[in-house]
Each structure stands twice: as structure tokens, then as C-alpha cells.
Design an enzyme around this catalytic site. Sequence first.
Site, short mmCIF file in Angstrom:
data_model
loop_
_atom_site.label_atom_id
_atom_site.label_comp_id
_atom_site.label_asym_id
_atom_site.label_seq_id
_atom_site.Cartn_x
_atom_site.Cartn_y
_atom_site.Cartn_z
CG HIS A 102 -1.95 1.11 1.12
ND1 HIS A 102 -1.66 2.40 1.53
CD2 HIS A 102 -3.20 1.14 0.63
CE1 HIS A 102 -2.72 3.16 1.28
NE2 HIS A 102 -3.66 2.42 0.74
CD GLU A 176 -5.39 1.60 -3.12
OE1 GLU A 176 -6.46 1.09 -2.81
OE2 GLU A 176 -4.56 2.02 -2.28
#
Length: 255
Positions: A102, A176
Site C-alpha cells: 500500500h 491506487e
Amino acid sequence: MPPLPRPRRIVGVSLKMYFDLQSTLSYVRGVYQLDGEAWNARLDLFVIPDFVTLMESARILESSSVMLGAQDTFWEDKGAYTGEVSPLMLRQAGVKIVELGHAERRAQFGETDEWVAKKAGAAARNGIVPLVCIGERTHHNIASAAVGAAIEECKPQVTSVLAAVPDDVEVILAYEPVWAIGAAEPANPDHVVNVTKALRQLAAGRKGTTRILYGGSAGPGTFAKIAEGVDGLFLGRFAHDINNLKKVIEEVGGA
Ligand SMILES: O=C(CO)COP(=O)(O)O
């Protein structure tokens, strides 16, 4: 090139470190209640709480199809690695998906493509689906330049992972864009569609399923605009209200 057949859609949420123990468990109970909605919408649903609540979350979700995820893993199964979490133990705890790389981990904890790839390999070795977050750090103002730059930055993030996992296992890629995480709005739909189409080509030859999600300030209203490029959404803040998660499930099932 003819369009590739598209896999089953999938929607999920990571709670990051936003909640405390009781609110995490009550959220997981809320997701459990949405199992029927996800079934009706013919999509997969996952929730990623913190490590501390994983075992209890697994118990809550036991009799449902909701997939339990973890926010990270180490690449070794056992050994002298103080503070790390074993992928073997995650699997034994009932974890089906592990989130890796992430943007917050890359920026704040120094995660590299090499580490992420090793962790993805370890997840796959233990029968856990790696959900790998990828995305460019900065956004260029000119739309065409932004797409090309994003693809260039994402490419090594994807290829290093695909080289580290067997060809026939499932992989989930969450696109993302870093600048769209924690923002007021998701990234521009054309940008997302153009980048994710190119990313899908990188995985085109794989035998295993590769699903591509979009994440970054996603919520109700996001999916329909980008459905051409993605197989679902990876939600953050805008799913904290469980009714928004319900709406997203309905939208992704209906689009
Ligand atoms: O990082 C995300 C999901 O992993 C997205 O978070 P936000 O939707 O809160 O921007």
C-alpha cells in the site's frame, strides 16, 4: 487485440488503522450482514481489518462468503523475525487475501518493489491471494502525459510481483494513484480507465485470474464511470459508513 474475458467482480474495504477494537468488530459484523447483497450482486466481498482483530473477525465471517484480508505479511513463514507476521499463520487464522505494498507502507515504512514481490510470493506459497497496491506518486497536469507517466511508474511495480508468483495463482492488483488516496474525490475516470487497460495487458498471458481494482477516495458513484477498466473497487474512508459499502455493492453488481 480482442478484449480479454473479464473475471468476477470484487469489492472490499481496508480499515487501515482508523478504528479501535470494538468498532472494528462491529464493522466486520456489518460486513457479514452484507453477504447476501454481495451474493445477489454476483460479486466477491472482502474486508481487511487490523492484525489484532483477525482471529475474531474470522470467527464472525466463518459462515459467510465474505473474504477476510490482512494488511501485510512477512515473506518468511517462521523464524527470528521479531514483530513480523507470518503468512503461514495468517492462512491458519482464516485469511484469504493479503494486501501488499500500500502507498502508506511504501511511503512511511520503506516498502520496496522487491519486498512486495517477495511477500506476494510468500502469500501465494501459503494459498493466500496477494492484493498488490500499485500507483504513481505524482499527477501530471496534461492528461495524455499523466497516463503515460502513470503506466511507466506502475509497470515495474506489477512486473516484479508477477515474476515472483506462480503463473497459475490468482493475483489482485489495486490501482491506487498515490495522489488520489485520502483526497476529496477519486481520480479522473478517463485516467483510471486508460491506465488500468494498460496494466491489464501486462497480465494478459497469465493462466491465473488477475483482477484489477481501483482505490483512492472511491465510494458510491465511482464504479460506473470506470467499469470499462476495472473489476471492482478497493474502498477506504468512504466505506466507514456501512451503507455506502452496501450502495457500492449494488452499483458494482448492477453496472
Ligand atoms: O488507500 C485506500 C484503500 O486502500 C483508499 O483510501 P481512501 O478511500 O480513504 O482514500
